[in-house]
Design a protein around this motif. Structure first.
Motif, PDB file in Angstrom:
ATOM      1  N   SER A 167     -16.923   7.561   3.235  1.00 58.94           N
ATOM      2  CA  SER A 167     -15.927   8.448   2.626  1.00 58.94           C
ATOM      3  C   SER A 167     -14.745   8.590   3.569  1.00 58.94           C
ATOM      4  O   SER A 167     -14.926   8.720   4.783  1.00 58.94           O
ATOM      5  N   LEU A 168     -13.533   8.577   3.018  1.00 53.30           N
ATOM      6  CA  LEU A 168     -12.313   8.811   3.792  1.00 53.30           C
ATOM      7  C   LEU A 168     -11.604  10.001   3.184  1.00 53.30           C
ATOM      8  O   LEU A 168     -11.318  10.011   1.984  1.00 53.30           O
ATOM      9  N   LEU A 169     -11.315  10.998   4.017  1.00 50.94           N
ATOM     10  CA  LEU A 169     -10.632  12.198   3.553  1.00 50.94           C
ATOM     11  C   LEU A 169      -9.436  12.484   4.441  1.00 50.94           C
ATOM     12  O   LEU A 169      -9.575  12.512   5.671  1.00 50.94           O
ATOM     13  N   PRO A 170      -8.262  12.707   3.852  1.00 46.65           N
ATOM     14  CA  PRO A 170      -7.166  13.202   4.687  1.00 46.65           C
ATOM     15  C   PRO A 170      -7.512  14.617   5.130  1.00 46.65           C
ATOM     16  O   PRO A 170      -8.179  15.354   4.398  1.00 46.65           O
ATOM     17  N   ALA A 171      -7.093  15.009   6.311  1.00 44.93           N
ATOM     18  CA  ALA A 171      -7.389  16.358   6.795  1.00 44.93           C
ATOM     19  C   ALA A 171      -6.828  17.416   5.845  1.00 44.93           C
ATOM     20  O   ALA A 171      -7.430  18.463   5.637  1.00 44.93           O
ATOM     21  N   SER A 172      -5.681  17.132   5.238  1.00 42.31           N
ATOM     22  CA  SER A 172      -5.044  18.063   4.311  1.00 42.31           C
ATOM     23  C   SER A 172      -4.246  17.280   3.279  1.00 42.31           C
ATOM     24  O   SER A 172      -3.766  16.183   3.559  1.00 42.31           O
ATOM     25  N   LEU A 197       0.834  -1.205   0.000  1.00 34.44           N
ATOM     26  CA  LEU A 197       0.000   0.000   0.000  1.00 34.44           C
ATOM     27  C   LEU A 197       0.867   1.253   0.000  1.00 34.44           C
ATOM     28  O   LEU A 197       0.597   2.210  -0.737  1.00 34.44           O
ATOM     29  N   ASN A 198       1.910   1.254   0.802  1.00 36.10           N
ATOM     30  CA  ASN A 198       2.774   2.430   0.873  1.00 36.10           C
ATOM     31  C   ASN A 198       3.583   2.643  -0.404  1.00 36.10           C
ATOM     32  O   ASN A 198       3.857   3.781  -0.787  1.00 36.10           O
ATOM     33  N   LEU A 199       3.953   1.564  -1.078  1.00 36.47           N
ATOM     34  CA  LEU A 199       4.595   1.682  -2.396  1.00 36.47           C
ATOM     35  C   LEU A 199       3.622   2.309  -3.396  1.00 36.47           C
ATOM     36  O   LEU A 199       3.986   3.195  -4.173  1.00 36.47           O
ATOM     37  N   PHE A 200       2.371   1.848  -3.369  1.00 33.60           N
ATOM     38  CA  PHE A 200       1.347   2.408  -4.256  1.00 33.60           C
ATOM     39  C   PHE A 200       1.167   3.901  -3.991  1.00 33.60           C
ATOM     40  O   PHE A 200       1.191   4.715  -4.916  1.00 33.60           O
ATOM     41  N   ARG A 201       0.984   4.267  -2.716  1.00 39.20           N
ATOM     42  CA  ARG A 201       0.779   5.674  -2.362  1.00 39.20           C
ATOM     43  C   ARG A 201       1.956   6.533  -2.819  1.00 39.20           C
ATOM     44  O   ARG A 201       1.777   7.580  -3.440  1.00 39.20           O
ATOM     45  N   ASP A 261      -8.746   8.030  -1.732  1.00 32.80           N
ATOM     46  CA  ASP A 261     -10.008   7.551  -2.277  1.00 32.80           C
ATOM     47  C   ASP A 261      -9.801   6.311  -3.147  1.00 32.80           C
ATOM     48  O   ASP A 261     -10.632   5.398  -3.143  1.00 32.80           O
ATOM     49  N   GLU A 262      -8.704   6.258  -3.881  1.00 34.19           N
ATOM     50  CA  GLU A 262      -8.400   5.061  -4.669  1.00 34.19           C
ATOM     51  C   GLU A 262      -8.201   3.843  -3.767  1.00 34.19           C
ATOM     52  O   GLU A 262      -8.692   2.747  -4.058  1.00 34.19           O
ATOM     53  N   VAL A 263      -7.509   4.053  -2.665  1.00 33.02           N
ATOM     54  CA  VAL A 263      -7.290   2.964  -1.706  1.00 33.02           C
ATOM     55  C   VAL A 263      -8.618   2.556  -1.075  1.00 33.02           C
ATOM     56  O   VAL A 263      -8.938   1.362  -0.979  1.00 33.02           O
ATOM     57  N   ARG A 264      -9.412   3.548  -0.642  1.00 31.07           N
ATOM     58  CA  ARG A 264     -10.734   3.264  -0.060  1.00 31.07           C
ATOM     59  C   ARG A 264     -11.570   2.416  -1.010  1.00 31.07           C
ATOM     60  O   ARG A 264     -12.159   1.412  -0.620  1.00 31.07           O
ATOM     61  N   SER A 265     -11.584   2.807  -2.261  1.00 27.78           N
ATOM     62  CA  SER A 265     -12.361   2.084  -3.268  1.00 27.78           C
ATOM     63  C   SER A 265     -11.839   0.659  -3.458  1.00 27.78           C
ATOM     64  O   SER A 265     -12.623  -0.290  -3.569  1.00 27.78           O
ATOM     65  N   SER A 266     -10.525   0.490  -3.473  1.00 23.90           N
ATOM     66  CA  SER A 266      -9.960  -0.850  -3.675  1.00 23.90           C
ATOM     67  C   SER A 266     -10.282  -1.786  -2.507  1.00 23.90           C
ATOM     68  O   SER A 266     -10.350  -2.999  -2.691  1.00 23.90           O
ATOM     69  N   PHE A 267     -10.496  -1.218  -1.329  1.00 24.42           N
ATOM     70  CA  PHE A 267     -10.862  -2.018  -0.163  1.00 24.42           C
ATOM     71  C   PHE A 267     -12.380  -2.127   0.004  1.00 24.42           C
ATOM     72  O   PHE A 267     -12.866  -2.671   0.980  1.00 24.42           O
ATOM     73  N   LYS A 268     -13.118  -1.548  -0.955  1.00 24.42           N
ATOM     74  CA  LYS A 268     -14.586  -1.614  -0.969  1.00 24.42           C
ATOM     75  C   LYS A 268     -15.221  -1.040   0.296  1.00 24.42           C
ATOM     76  O   LYS A 268     -16.158  -1.610   0.866  1.00 24.42           O
TER      77      LYS A 268
END
Length: 194
Positions: free
Chosen positions: A125-130, A95-99, A114-121
């Motif tokens: 919604s997941l949002l980084p604070a910044s 995951l960290n390599l992908f990011r 969001d791509e990671v969230r979607s891949s984990f189904k």
């Protein structure tokens, strides 16, 4: 009902699971990025990953990392004399390599999250604070400023904390969707920490 949870790592992740299970809740989790760090050249977002793995039902037994992960790469780092105190499992490493690769290609942390969230189904919604670099730093008794992960993970909270600062906070802005989600929420919940 629209609920926004302001979350850190393990405690916030566990609360997010409870909120996500409520059929009446449309959940957005805004996750801390102040603990993000570069480990072995990789952009690691520990709190985002903990929330992701926990919402996906794949969190490790300690509340962080992935269930049934292996640590071959982490163990092999010792052969080369690299500090492997900050443990990244092999699945976590992927995951960290992908990011890191997506960020290097110009994607924002919001997009990658969001791509990671979607891949984990994950439905929530997941949002980084910044999307900006924001770093929690701790001044220890010796007068040195160290990153939070060094203080928390590597030095295991043993140092007397003299001061805390948030490097980058003067220029950081909320990630896309964060402010709108909070303004449109019926409830904003500040989650517990670990």
């Amino acid at each position: 009902m629209k609920v926004v949870e302001l979350s850190g790592g393990v405690g916030g992740a566990r609360m997010a699971v409870g909120l996500a299970r409520l059929s009446t809740v449309d959940l957005t989790v805004v996750v801390n990025v102040g603990d993000d760090e570069v480990i072995h050249g990789l952009h690691v977002s520990p709190d985002i990953d903990t929330v992701t793995y926990t919402l996906a039902g794949m969190q490790g037994s300690e509340g962080w990392g992935r269930t049934d992960d292996t640590f071959n790469v982490n163990s092999e780092l010792a052969r080369f004399g690299l500090d492997n105190t900050f443990i990244l499992g092999d699945l976590d490493l992927a995951l960290n390599l992908f990011r890191t690769n997506r960020l290097a290609a110009g994607a924002t942390l919001s997009t990658v999250t969001d791509e990671v969230r979607s891949s984990f189904k994950i439905a929530s919604s997941l949002l980084p604070a910044s999307d900006n670099r924001l770093r929690t730093e701790v001044m220890i008794a010796e007068g040195n400023w160290i990153g939070f992960q060094e203080y928390f993970v590597i030095r295991q909270n043993r140092d007397l904390v003299m001061d805390i600062r948030f490097s980058g906070s003067g220029s950081a802005t909320a990630a896309p969707g964060v402010v709108d989600s909070i303004q449109q929420a019926d409830h904003v919940v500040i989650a517990p920490s670990n």
